[in-house]
Scaffold this motif. Sequence first.
Motif, PDB file in Angstrom:
ATOM      1  N   CYS A  30       3.402 -49.470 -48.058  1.00  0.00           N
ATOM      2  CA  CYS A  30       2.592 -49.555 -46.853  1.00  0.00           C
ATOM      3  C   CYS A  30       3.217 -50.431 -45.776  1.00  0.00           C
ATOM      4  CB  CYS A  30       1.215 -50.134 -47.202  1.00  0.00           C
ATOM      5  SG  CYS A  30       0.117 -48.939 -47.978  1.00  0.00           S
ATOM      6  N   ALA A  31       4.287 -51.143 -46.107  1.00  0.00           N
ATOM      7  CA  ALA A  31       4.764 -52.191 -45.207  1.00  0.00           C
ATOM      8  C   ALA A  31       5.209 -51.642 -43.856  1.00  0.00           C
ATOM      9  CB  ALA A  31       5.910 -52.951 -45.860  1.00  0.00           C
ATOM     10  N   ARG A  32       5.953 -50.533 -43.851  1.00  0.00           N
ATOM     11  CA  ARG A  32       6.509 -50.053 -42.595  1.00  0.00           C
ATOM     12  C   ARG A  32       5.665 -48.909 -42.032  1.00  0.00           C
ATOM     13  NH1 ARG A  32      11.004 -50.435 -39.600  1.00  0.00           N
ATOM     14  NH2 ARG A  32      12.048 -51.800 -41.063  1.00  0.00           N
ATOM     15  N   ARG A  33       4.981 -49.197 -40.939  1.00  0.00           N
ATOM     16  CA  ARG A  33       4.167 -48.178 -40.281  1.00  0.00           C
ATOM     17  C   ARG A  33       4.765 -47.806 -38.925  1.00  0.00           C
ATOM     18  NH1 ARG A  33       0.087 -45.517 -43.205  1.00  0.00           N
ATOM     19  NH2 ARG A  33      -0.652 -46.940 -44.797  1.00  0.00           N
ATOM     20  N   ILE A  34       5.812 -48.480 -38.512  1.00  0.00           N
ATOM     21  CA  ILE A  34       6.414 -48.271 -37.211  1.00  0.00           C
ATOM     22  C   ILE A  34       7.782 -47.633 -37.426  1.00  0.00           C
ATOM     23  CG2 ILE A  34       7.042 -49.393 -35.038  1.00  0.00           C
ATOM     24  CD1 ILE A  34       5.469 -51.830 -36.137  1.00  0.00           C
ATOM     25  N   SER A  35       8.148 -46.727 -36.547  1.00  0.00           N
ATOM     26  CA  SER A  35       9.468 -46.108 -36.655  1.00  0.00           C
ATOM     27  C   SER A  35      10.548 -47.137 -36.364  1.00  0.00           C
ATOM     28  CB  SER A  35       9.586 -44.939 -35.672  1.00  0.00           C
ATOM     29  OG  SER A  35       8.659 -43.937 -35.984  1.00  0.00           O
ATOM     30  N   ALA A  36      11.522 -47.237 -37.259  1.00  0.00           N
ATOM     31  CA  ALA A  36      12.615 -48.178 -37.055  1.00  0.00           C
ATOM     32  C   ALA A  36      13.546 -47.656 -35.970  1.00  0.00           C
ATOM     33  CB  ALA A  36      13.388 -48.363 -38.354  1.00  0.00           C
ATOM     34  N   ASN A  37      14.165 -48.567 -35.250  1.00  0.00           N
ATOM     35  CA  ASN A  37      15.169 -48.174 -34.270  1.00  0.00           C
ATOM     36  C   ASN A  37      16.494 -47.904 -34.967  1.00  0.00           C
ATOM     37  OD1 ASN A  37      13.515 -50.641 -32.545  1.00  0.00           O
ATOM     38  ND2 ASN A  37      13.552 -48.558 -31.751  1.00  0.00           N
ATOM     39  N   VAL A  77      21.037 -57.690 -32.848  1.00  0.00           N
ATOM     40  CA  VAL A  77      20.321 -57.742 -31.574  1.00  0.00           C
ATOM     41  C   VAL A  77      19.547 -56.450 -31.369  1.00  0.00           C
ATOM     42  CG1 VAL A  77      20.569 -58.012 -29.071  1.00  0.00           C
ATOM     43  CG2 VAL A  77      22.150 -59.195 -30.603  1.00  0.00           C
ATOM     44  N   LEU A  78      18.272 -56.583 -31.012  1.00  0.00           N
ATOM     45  CA  LEU A  78      17.451 -55.444 -30.622  1.00  0.00           C
ATOM     46  C   LEU A  78      17.582 -55.289 -29.113  1.00  0.00           C
ATOM     47  CD1 LEU A  78      15.274 -53.253 -31.078  1.00  0.00           C
ATOM     48  CD2 LEU A  78      13.555 -55.073 -30.942  1.00  0.00           C
ATOM     49  N   VAL A  79      18.133 -54.149 -28.675  1.00  0.00           N
ATOM     50  CA  VAL A  79      18.352 -53.890 -27.252  1.00  0.00           C
ATOM     51  C   VAL A  79      17.459 -52.729 -26.844  1.00  0.00           C
ATOM     52  CG1 VAL A  79      20.075 -53.430 -25.476  1.00  0.00           C
ATOM     53  CG2 VAL A  79      20.751 -54.606 -27.582  1.00  0.00           C
ATOM     54  N   ALA A  80      16.713 -52.903 -25.748  1.00  0.00           N
ATOM     55  CA  ALA A  80      15.754 -51.879 -25.334  1.00  0.00           C
ATOM     56  C   ALA A  80      15.778 -51.690 -23.826  1.00  0.00           C
ATOM     57  CB  ALA A  80      14.344 -52.260 -25.790  1.00  0.00           C
ATOM     58  N   ASN A  81      15.532 -50.449 -23.428  1.00  0.00           N
ATOM     59  CA  ASN A  81      15.374 -50.102 -22.018  1.00  0.00           C
ATOM     60  C   ASN A  81      13.875 -50.066 -21.724  1.00  0.00           C
ATOM     61  OD1 ASN A  81      15.096 -48.770 -19.524  1.00  0.00           O
ATOM     62  ND2 ASN A  81      16.937 -47.540 -19.851  1.00  0.00           N
ATOM     63  N   THR A  82      13.394 -51.014 -20.922  1.00  0.00           N
ATOM     64  CA  THR A  82      11.953 -51.109 -20.653  1.00  0.00           C
ATOM     65  C   THR A  82      11.493 -50.150 -19.556  1.00  0.00           C
ATOM     66  OG1 THR A  82      12.153 -52.814 -18.940  1.00  0.00           O
ATOM     67  CG2 THR A  82      12.052 -53.561 -21.243  1.00  0.00           C
ATOM     68  N   GLY A  83      12.434 -49.533 -18.872  1.00  0.00           N
ATOM     69  CA  GLY A  83      12.114 -48.724 -17.711  1.00  0.00           C
ATOM     70  C   GLY A  83      12.338 -49.474 -16.418  1.00  0.00           C
ATOM     71  N   SER A  84      12.312 -50.798 -16.491  1.00  0.00           N
ATOM     72  CA  SER A  84      12.600 -51.632 -15.321  1.00  0.00           C
ATOM     73  C   SER A  84      13.782 -52.556 -15.560  1.00  0.00           C
ATOM     74  CB  SER A  84      11.360 -52.467 -14.954  1.00  0.00           C
ATOM     75  OG  SER A  84      10.968 -53.291 -16.038  1.00  0.00           O
ATOM     76  N   GLY A  85      14.447 -52.378 -16.682  1.00  0.00           N
ATOM     77  CA  GLY A  85      15.597 -53.212 -17.009  1.00  0.00           C
ATOM     78  C   GLY A  85      15.885 -53.157 -18.495  1.00  0.00           C
ATOM     79  N   ILE A  86      16.905 -53.900 -18.887  1.00  0.00           N
ATOM     80  CA  ILE A  86      17.319 -53.979 -20.290  1.00  0.00           C
ATOM     81  C   ILE A  86      16.933 -55.344 -20.841  1.00  0.00           C
ATOM     82  CG2 ILE A  86      19.250 -53.873 -21.908  1.00  0.00           C
ATOM     83  CD1 ILE A  86      18.767 -51.228 -20.581  1.00  0.00           C
ATOM     84  N   GLU A  99      13.153 -56.729 -40.062  1.00  0.00           N
ATOM     85  CA  GLU A  99      13.734 -56.165 -38.852  1.00  0.00           C
ATOM     86  C   GLU A  99      12.622 -55.702 -37.908  1.00  0.00           C
ATOM     87  OE1 GLU A  99      15.992 -52.119 -38.041  1.00  0.00           O
ATOM     88  OE2 GLU A  99      17.321 -53.556 -39.042  1.00  0.00           O
ATOM     89  N   LEU A 100      12.729 -56.104 -36.650  1.00  0.00           N
ATOM     90  CA  LEU A 100      11.736 -55.737 -35.651  1.00  0.00           C
ATOM     91  C   LEU A 100      11.956 -54.314 -35.157  1.00  0.00           C
ATOM     92  CD1 LEU A 100      11.789 -59.025 -33.552  1.00  0.00           C
ATOM     93  CD2 LEU A 100      10.076 -58.354 -35.245  1.00  0.00           C
ATOM     94  N   ALA A 101      10.910 -53.741 -34.572  1.00  0.00           N
ATOM     95  CA  ALA A 101      10.994 -52.415 -33.959  1.00  0.00           C
ATOM     96  C   ALA A 101      10.421 -52.498 -32.546  1.00  0.00           C
ATOM     97  CB  ALA A 101      10.224 -51.388 -34.785  1.00  0.00           C
ATOM     98  N   TRP A 102      11.008 -51.731 -31.647  1.00  0.00           N
ATOM     99  CA  TRP A 102      10.557 -51.719 -30.258  1.00  0.00           C
ATOM    100  C   TRP A 102       9.407 -50.732 -30.102  1.00  0.00           C
ATOM    101  CZ3 TRP A 102      10.912 -54.860 -26.407  1.00  0.00           C
ATOM    102  CH2 TRP A 102      10.621 -54.436 -25.104  1.00  0.00           C
ATOM    103  N   VAL A 103       8.338 -51.178 -29.433  1.00  0.00           N
ATOM    104  CA  VAL A 103       7.170 -50.332 -29.155  1.00  0.00           C
ATOM    105  C   VAL A 103       7.219 -49.993 -27.671  1.00  0.00           C
ATOM    106  CG1 VAL A 103       4.667 -50.117 -29.323  1.00  0.00           C
ATOM    107  CG2 VAL A 103       5.904 -51.579 -30.946  1.00  0.00           C
ATOM    108  N   PRO A 104       7.734 -48.814 -27.295  1.00  0.00           N
ATOM    109  CA  PRO A 104       8.020 -48.530 -25.885  1.00  0.00           C
ATOM    110  C   PRO A 104       6.794 -48.511 -24.985  1.00  0.00           C
ATOM    111  CG  PRO A 104       8.344 -46.568 -27.242  1.00  0.00           C
ATOM    112  CD  PRO A 104       8.179 -47.721 -28.182  1.00  0.00           C
ATOM    113  N   GLU A 105       5.656 -48.021 -25.492  1.00  0.00           N
ATOM    114  CA  GLU A 105       4.484 -47.921 -24.621  1.00  0.00           C
ATOM    115  C   GLU A 105       3.918 -49.288 -24.246  1.00  0.00           C
ATOM    116  OE1 GLU A 105       2.990 -47.120 -28.882  1.00  0.00           O
ATOM    117  OE2 GLU A 105       4.764 -46.749 -27.643  1.00  0.00           O
ATOM    118  N   ASP A 106       4.235 -50.303 -25.066  1.00  0.00           N
ATOM    119  CA  ASP A 106       3.754 -51.653 -24.777  1.00  0.00           C
ATOM    120  C   ASP A 106       4.854 -52.577 -24.265  1.00  0.00           C
ATOM    121  OD1 ASP A 106       1.201 -50.962 -25.685  1.00  0.00           O
ATOM    122  OD2 ASP A 106       1.715 -51.433 -27.759  1.00  0.00           O
ATOM    123  N   ARG A 107       6.093 -52.093 -24.302  1.00  0.00           N
ATOM    124  CA  ARG A 107       7.247 -52.919 -23.924  1.00  0.00           C
ATOM    125  C   ARG A 107       7.275 -54.214 -24.733  1.00  0.00           C
ATOM    126  NH1 ARG A 107       7.678 -52.394 -17.276  1.00  0.00           N
ATOM    127  NH2 ARG A 107       7.525 -50.132 -17.175  1.00  0.00           N
TER     128      ARG A 107
END
Length: 278
Positions: A30-37, A77-86, A99-107
């Motif tokens: 049950c631990a991972r419910r978010i898609s990993a990057n 390093v977790l690198v993400a494109n927020t839509g307004s920058g990196i 390991e963290l995962a990026w949630v794009p809808e919440d930035r």
Amino acid sequence: MSDDLTRRQLVRRAALAACVPALSRGLSGCARRISANRVVTATTSSDGRLVLSSQVAPELQKAGGAVVAQISCPRPVLVANTGSGIVAVQATCPHAGCELAWVPEDRQAECPCHGSRFAGDGTVLNPPARTPLQTWPASHDPATGEVEVHLFVGDGVFPGVQAGVIALDLSHYPVLQQTGGAVLGQPEGMSGPLLVTRPDVTAAPVALGAICTHQQCTVQPVRAAPQDPFTLYCPCHGSAFDLQGKVTHDPATVDLGTFLVEWDQANGVTITVGTICS
């Protein structure tokens, strides 16, 4: 309910709550419910630049895309494109090292293990994590598609690394001119934060790597009152160290790393930190 608590966050929290019994029995399903990057292998240049081409990380060419750059120095390093920058943040949660995962809808970055949440600037938004993520400046070149992360920027507390050495003038650090003093900073050109301490004002200062040996959080110099000597404390899990870097309280079991210090018995100190990722 706050505006920034989205329906998706509520769903994830409910999923995590449903998994608590399984996790308490040691089950991991049950631990991972978010898609990993996606993880990409990358290297760091000698001046501390991480460059991700559009071929290596095509996800970063559009808003919401993210990758984990797997590098050994200083850390993934977790690198993400927020839509307004990196944005670029450490890829592991300071709570338990997941390991963290990026949630794009919440930035935001989320820990799939225990639900900690972090803003793009590293600020903790939701526990159990209590300390912010390390962050680095990053940029995107629209002409080439390259994303560049600057990993070894300094914070101005200490001089930068020159030929593997940091030269300090102790007259600029009054707290280091007394027994029990300590200063934390990030030198330009060094892969991690540095602690300089003064266990004994009649002897040379001590230079320590400030990354806790338990879960890689940054150790902080703390004291109860201005006249008291500093102790070194990890705010993530409570590990403590003396001013020589020796463990004084668990859960850490390994002492902090030390660097060679030369002192001219006046105000001049040189700290040999070696190569960029020592």
